[in-house]
Design a protein around this motif. Structure first.
Motif, PDB file in Angstrom:
ATOM      1  N   VAL A 191      -9.491  -6.656  -4.002  1.00 26.81           N
ATOM      2  CA  VAL A 191      -8.201  -7.340  -3.969  1.00 26.81           C
ATOM      3  C   VAL A 191      -8.396  -8.849  -3.983  1.00 26.81           C
ATOM      4  O   VAL A 191      -7.745  -9.574  -4.746  1.00 26.81           O
TER       5      VAL A 191
ATOM      6  N   LEU B  42      -7.793   0.120   4.624  1.00 29.76           N
ATOM      7  CA  LEU B  42      -7.456  -0.973   3.699  1.00 29.76           C
ATOM      8  C   LEU B  42      -6.425  -1.903   4.322  1.00 29.76           C
ATOM      9  O   LEU B  42      -6.548  -3.136   4.250  1.00 29.76           O
TER      10      LEU B  42
ATOM     11  N   PHE C 208      -3.430  -2.013  -8.276  1.00 30.29           N
ATOM     12  CA  PHE C 208      -4.731  -1.500  -7.856  1.00 30.29           C
ATOM     13  C   PHE C 208      -4.616   0.003  -7.635  1.00 30.29           C
ATOM     14  O   PHE C 208      -3.547   0.516  -7.278  1.00 30.29           O
TER      15      PHE C 208
ATOM     16  N   VAL D 299      -6.959   3.400  -5.939  1.00 29.76           N
ATOM     17  CA  VAL D 299      -8.153   3.931  -5.285  1.00 29.76           C
ATOM     18  C   VAL D 299      -8.544   5.215  -6.012  1.00 29.76           C
ATOM     19  O   VAL D 299      -7.767   6.171  -6.046  1.00 29.76           O
TER      20      VAL D 299
ATOM     21  N   CYS E 271      -9.891  -0.123  -6.885  1.00 29.32           N
ATOM     22  CA  CYS E 271      -9.914  -0.694  -5.542  1.00 29.32           C
ATOM     23  C   CYS E 271     -10.708   0.206  -4.599  1.00 29.32           C
ATOM     24  O   CYS E 271     -10.327   1.359  -4.367  1.00 29.32           O
TER      25      CYS E 271
ATOM     26  N   VAL F 111      -2.957   4.676  -3.310  1.00 24.52           N
ATOM     27  CA  VAL F 111      -4.098   5.381  -2.721  1.00 24.52           C
ATOM     28  C   VAL F 111      -4.170   6.823  -3.217  1.00 24.52           C
ATOM     29  O   VAL F 111      -5.188   7.256  -3.755  1.00 24.52           O
TER      30      VAL F 111
ATOM     31  N   VAL G  82       0.872  -1.175   0.000  1.00 20.95           N
ATOM     32  CA  VAL G  82       0.000   0.000   0.000  1.00 20.95           C
ATOM     33  C   VAL G  82       0.905   1.220   0.000  1.00 20.95           C
ATOM     34  O   VAL G  82       1.681   1.423   0.946  1.00 20.95           O
TER      35      VAL G  82
ATOM     36  N   ILE H 230      -1.252  -1.434  -4.173  1.00 13.12           N
ATOM     37  CA  ILE H 230      -2.389  -0.513  -4.143  1.00 13.12           C
ATOM     38  C   ILE H 230      -1.853   0.910  -4.021  1.00 13.12           C
ATOM     39  O   ILE H 230      -1.107   1.219  -3.090  1.00 13.12           O
TER      40      ILE H 230
END
Length: 360
Positions: A278, A131, A247, A249, A272, A224, A114, A222
């Motif tokens: 996920v 998350l 991914f 966001v 996401c 963000v 992340v 991911i």
């Protein structure tokens, strides 16, 4: 494979040799069969190619190992049983790692990175923290870079379930300094990882290598919040090159920190909004493959003539060129060209790149 202590020491010394990065390290192991064999061959290679690749003195490596032992760090080199399996699938993997804390977290299945903006919004930090908490409770280890903002929130959300912080400097370089408390908590409850020598201070050139390890340790990445030109998008690009899921966001088009994730989605990243996105992606039958076994040095000559080095170098340009294409242009076996490129890299006249590519 279990490595003898002498070979582990030699692999650390080879990894710390000037101009030897992951690609050259990998090719030297393949050509000479061991790090000690490569170290024994280096004087001859340097003499012919005129390069600066001189191994550090044995005392310098002994001092690094002693410094690591003094702070309780664990050295992991390629070939060790403890080497993280996800990272081993990267082409090529980092030669060495230092770890503090629970190194077993590096071998847990389906870790997730992340990452995002350092100057993150309150909403972005809340999303990252939530998350990470959801993913951790579902059994995923969370990987991030200990930076301010999104990284910090991701580590905080996953401390109870397992978090890994990858550093750009040495394993003992707490950066940023205001994350010293978080660093101590991760050291006690999670795992800290660094490719850099113990005691090294982070420099700008270290962070792309750190980002490559973040994505390499992870099943998916991911993003963000991130602006278009940011380290987080570099991590996402590296993840895609490594065959990992990317991914993003989504966010408001009015916030420049949403431009990066929105652009990733536009280019095919997985949208996401929570754990379900996920898990859905991970439930597909696609599996990560180990790198294909590539032995470009089969039947390679023991010595390369200087004139041949010049001929190979003359065909290189700033644009990466496949090794096989160079061999066809010169009407030479691939093994000969591979050996020549390795010597040119060690001399500073070429750069070896993953995938059998080379450039000036």
């Amino acid at each position: 494979m279990s490595l003898a202590p002498a070979e582990r020491f030699a692999r650390l010394r080879l990894a710390r040799t000037e101009r030897i990065g992951p690609v050259a390290f990998d090719q030297l192991l393949k050509r000479y069969g061991s790090a000690q064999g490569a170290l024994d061959a280096l004087p001859g290679l340097v003499r012919r190619a005129g390069g600066p690749s001189v191994p550090p003195p044995v005392q310098a490596i002994e001092a690094e190992m002693a410094a690591g032992q003094q702070i309780g760090a664990q050295l992991i080199v390629r070939g060790d049983d403890a080497y993280p399996p996800m990272l081993a699938a990267v082409d090529p993997p980092p030669p060495v790692l230092w770890t503090l804390g629970d190194a077993g977290l590096l071998s847990r299945p389906s870790p997730v990175a992340v990452v995002g903006a350092r100057v993150a919004s309150a909403g972005g930090q809340r999303i990252a923290r939530g998350l990470a908490q959801q993913l951790g409770q579902a059994g995923h280890v969370i990987v991030s870079g200990l930076a301010r903002g999104i990284d910090t929130a991701a580590h905080e959300g996953s401390l109870p379930t397992g978090t890994v912080a990858v550093l750009g400097g040495g394993i003992d370089d707490v950066y940023p300094p205001d994350n010293a408390g978080l660093y101590d908590r991760i050291r006690a409850e999670g795992c800290i990882v660094s490719e850099s020598p113990v005691g090294a201070r982070a420099q700008a050139r270290d962070f792309p290598r750190r980002n490559r390890i973040i994505s390499g340790l992870s099943r998916g990445v991911i993003v963000v919040e991130a602006e278009i030109r940011s380290g987080s998008l570099i991590t996402a690009r590296l993840a895609a090159e490594q065959g990992r899921d990317v991914f993003a966001v989504p966010g408001s088009p009015l916030d420049p920190r949403s431009r990066g994730p929105n652009e990733l989605i536009r280019n095919g990243a997985i949208l996401c909004e929570g754990l379900e996105d996920v898990e859905r992606a991970f439930s597909t039958l696609r599996t990560l493959r180990e790198p294909a076994v590539d032995d470009p040095f089969r039947d390679a000559p023991s010595e390369i003539e200087p004139q041949l080095l010049d001929r190979v170098a003359a065909l290189l340009s700033p644009t990466p060129t496949p090794r096989d294409e160079l061999a066809r242009a010169l009407n030479l076996p691939v093994a000969v060209v591979a050996a020549a490129l390795l010597e040119l890299d060690l001399s500073g006249r070429a750069t070896l790149l993953p995938g059998g590519l080379a450039s000036l």
